[in-house]
Design an enzyme around this catalytic site. Structure first.
Site, short mmCIF file in Angstrom:
data_model
loop_
_atom_site.label_atom_id
_atom_site.label_comp_id
_atom_site.label_asym_id
_atom_site.label_seq_id
_atom_site.Cartn_x
_atom_site.Cartn_y
_atom_site.Cartn_z
N LYS A 74 18.80 -30.48 55.16
CA LYS A 74 17.62 -29.60 55.06
C LYS A 74 16.74 -29.84 56.28
O LYS A 74 16.62 -30.97 56.76
CB LYS A 74 16.86 -29.93 53.75
N SER B 13 12.83 -24.88 47.39
CA SER B 13 12.73 -24.56 48.79
C SER B 13 13.99 -24.90 49.58
O SER B 13 14.13 -24.46 50.72
CB SER B 13 11.52 -25.28 49.41
N SER C 217 12.75 -28.37 44.21
CA SER C 217 13.48 -27.72 45.31
C SER C 217 14.95 -28.05 45.45
O SER C 217 15.63 -27.47 46.29
CB SER C 217 12.80 -28.05 46.63
N1 GLN Z 1 8.24 -24.48 44.17
C1 GLN Z 1 7.53 -25.70 44.28
C2 GLN Z 1 6.43 -25.59 45.31
O1 GLN Z 1 6.29 -24.57 45.87
C3 GLN Z 1 8.43 -26.85 44.59
C4 GLN Z 1 8.95 -26.81 45.97
C5 GLN Z 1 9.53 -28.12 46.42
O2 GLN Z 1 10.04 -28.90 45.62
N2 GLN Z 1 9.45 -28.37 47.70
O3 GLN Z 1 5.69 -26.49 45.55
#
Ligand code: GLN
Length: 469
Positions: free
Chosen positions: A72, A147, A172
Site C-alpha cells: 500500500k 482505503s 481499511s
Molecule cells: N473508512 C475509514 C476512514 O475513512 C477507515 C479508513 C482506514 O482504515 N484507513 O477513516
C-alpha cells in the site's frame, strides 16, 4: 510458461527447488500487472526496475523465494515513490524501508509496486485518491472498497501467486477484502511495527496482509510481525508461525454473534453471513448470542479520535521538509496555507478542520476527551464478550461493493456510517479477518471474524476451517 493456477505455497515450494525460472515468472507477472493496471488502476507505481534488481540478489532458499509482494502506498519503500495517495507527497522517495517491508524483503519477497489508496487512508471506497480511482475487477462500475482499495482489487485480479501489504485505521483492510472477495487480516494493534508507515492516526494504524487464502495471510503475518525498537508502540511479542493454526478443526470453538452487528444490514448480506455461521456450527463450533451495547457510539468516537490525530499528523506537510514545495513568498503562514490548499484533497481538508476543531481549547472536553472515554467503554464491551467466547462473527460490511454512481450521492455522514461494523474493533485494537462467504448480485460478501487481543490464532483457525469447507 503458464503460472496462472499456481498457489503461493506451490510457488514457494517449486521456486525453492529451482523449478521456476524466476526471471520468466516475473516478466509474466509484470505483463499481467500492466494489463490489469490499464483496466482497473490498482497501482500508483509499478516498480519493475527495482524488482529486477532484487531478483538478481534473491536467495532461493528464503521463506518467500521470490514471491511478488505489493505494498500500500502509505508504507515507505526505499527508492520507490510513496505518496499515501496524496499530491502533497507526490515525488517523495523514502531513503528507507518500513520495518514490515524490510521483513518482507529479507524473507525473499519481491516488491512489485505501490497500490492505490484513499489520500492518507481517508475513505471507504478509494474514491478520495489523488492518483485515480481503483475499479473492482469483478465489476468495474463498482468500488474496490477502501482505503486499501488497490491492494484488494489487485489481489483479486491477478491470477498468479502474490500477497499484498495493506493497512487499516478503521477498517481499511477488511472493507476492500470484503468488496473484492479476498482475505484481509488486521493484526492486534502493535503486533506489526508501524515504523515507516505514513501515519493517519497513530493510536489506530495497523499494517496487515491481504491475500487469496487465509493461510497466505497467516504466512505473511508471521513474516511482518514481531517487536521493533523503532516503533515505541510495538508490543513485546516475538514473531510466531501463524500458519500452524491452519488445517485444524474448530470443534468446541465458542463463537459469539453480536446482535447489534446485524442491524441495518442489506438483506442478502445478512442471509449469507447467517448461513456462513451455521456452517461454522456444522464444523463443531458453538454459537452464543452476544451484545455489544456501545456499537452505536463507535462511529462518532472513531471519527473524532481519528480526525484529531490526523489533524496533528498532517501539520508536518507544509512545503518545507518533503513533499510539495513552491516558491516561498509572503509570510510563512500564507505559504503553508497556499501549499496545503493546493495539494491536499477535499476530504483531507474536511478531516483537518474537523479534527482541529475537536481538540481546540473549549471543545476538547466536549469532543476529544469524551470520544476517548467512549473508546474505553467500547474496549470494555469487547473484553466482556471475550470472557464468554473465543471469536465474534458478523458481516464485514453492511453492503456489497457499491456502484460509483451511488457513492457520489452519499453525504459525508452517510459515507462515514458505512464503517459501522469495522470501526469498533479497530478502536479496540483487536485482530480481525474478513473471509469471503458468498455473493449477492455476483458481488462477494465478507464474513468478519474478530478475536481478543493477541488471539490471531483463533480467528485464523476459524477462517481457515471455514474456507476449506
Ligand atoms: N473508512 C475509514 C476512514 O475513512 C477507515 C479508513 C482506514 O482504515 N484507513 O477513516
Amino acid at each position: 510458461m503458464d503460472y496462472s493456477n499456481l498457489s503461493v505455497s506451490d510457488f514457494i515450494k517449486e521456486s525453492k527447488k529451482g523449478n521456476i525460472d524466476i526471471d520468466d515468472f516475473h516478466s509474466v507477472f509484470f505483463k499481467k500487472a500492466e494489463e490489469i493496471q490499464k483496466r482497473y488502476n490498482h497501482f500508483i507505481t509499478i516498480s519493475k526496475k527495482e524488482a529486477k534488481d532484487s531478483i538478481t540478489k534473491l536467495d532461493r532458499k528464503s521463506t518467500l523465494a521470490g514471491l511478488p509482494i505489493s505494498v500500500k502506498d502509505n508504507i515507505c519503500t526505499r527508492g520507490i515513490q510513496s505518496t499515501a495517495g496524496s499530491k502533497i507527497l507526490e515525488n517523495y522517495i523514502p531513503p528507507f524501508d518500513a520495518t514490515s517491508v524490510s521483513h518482507g524483503k529479507e524473507a525473499g519477497g519481491i516488491i512489485v509496486g505501490k497500490t492505490v489508496q484513499d489520500e492518507f487512508g481517508f475513505g471507504t471506497f478509494s474514491t478520495n485518491s489523488a492518483f485515480g480511482i481503483p475499479k473492482n475487477p469483478i465489476d468495474p462500475e463498482r468500488s474496490c472498497g477502501g482505503s486499501s482499495g488497490g491492494a484488494g482489487g489487485f489481489t483479486r485480479a491477478i491470477d498468479m501467486p502474490h500477497i499484498a501489504l495493506g493497512e487499516s485505521t478503521g477498517g481499511s483492510i477488511s472493507c476492500p477484502a470484503s468488496f473484492c472477495g479476498v482475505v484481509g487480516l488486521t493484526p492486534t494493534y502493535g503486533r506489526v511495527s508501524r515504523y515507516g508507515l505514513i501515519d493517519y492516526a497513530n493510536s489506530l494504524d495497523k499494517i496487515g496482509p491481504m491475500a487469496k487464502t487465509v493461510k497466505d495471510s497467516a504466512l505473511m503475518l508471521s513474516i511482518i510481525s514481531g517487536n521493533d525498537p523503532l516503533d515505541q508502540t510495538s508490543i513485546q511479542q516475538k514473531a510466531e508461525d501463524f500458519t500452524r493454526y491452519c488445517g485444524k478443526d474448530i470443534k468446541g470453538m465458542k463463537i459469539g454473534i453480536p446482535k447489534e452487528y446485524f442491524k441495518g444490514i442489506d438483506k442478502d448480506v445478512e442471509k449469507t453471513v447467517r448461513s456462513a455461521i451455521s456452517k461454522l456450527e456444522e464444523l463443531g463450533a458453538k454459537t452464543v448470542d452476544i451484545s455489544l451495547p456501545t456499537t452505536d457510539y463507535a462511529i462518532p468516537s472513531y471519527y473524532i479520535i481519528a480526525t484529531v490525530e490526523a489533524s496533528t499528523n498532517l501539520a508536518k506537510y507544509c512545503g518545507m521538509r518533503y513533499g510539495a514545495q513552491d516558491e516561498i513568498k509572503g509570510y510563512f503562514n500564507e505559504y503553508f496555507s497556499g501549499i496545503r490548499g493546493k495539494y491536499l484533497g477535499e476530504e483531507a481538508k474536511r478531516r483537518i478542520i474537523l479534527g482541529t476543531y475537536a481538540r481546540m481549547a473549549g471543545y476538547r472536553d466536549q469532543y476529544y476527551l469524551k470520544a476517548l472515554k467512549v473508546r474505553t467503554l467500547i474496549i470494555e464491551d469487547f473484553r466482556k464478550a471475550f470472557r464468554k467466547v473465543d471469536v465474534l462473527a458478523a458481516p464485514t460490511m453492511p453492503i456489497i461493493a457499491p456502484k460509483f454512481t451511488d457513492i457520489e450521492k452519499l453525504t459525508p455522514v452517510e459515507n462515514y456510517a458505512m464503517d459501522n461494523l469495522t470501526v469498533g474493533p479497530n478502536l479496540a485494537g483487536i485482530p480481525m479477518i474478513s473471509v469471503p462467504c458468498g455473493t449477492s448480485q455476483n458481488m462477494p460478501i465478507g464474513l468478519h471474524l474478530l478475536g481478543d487481543h493477541l488471539k490471531e490464532g483463533n480467528i485464523i483457525q476459524t477462517a481457515d476451517a471455514f474456507e476449506r469447507m
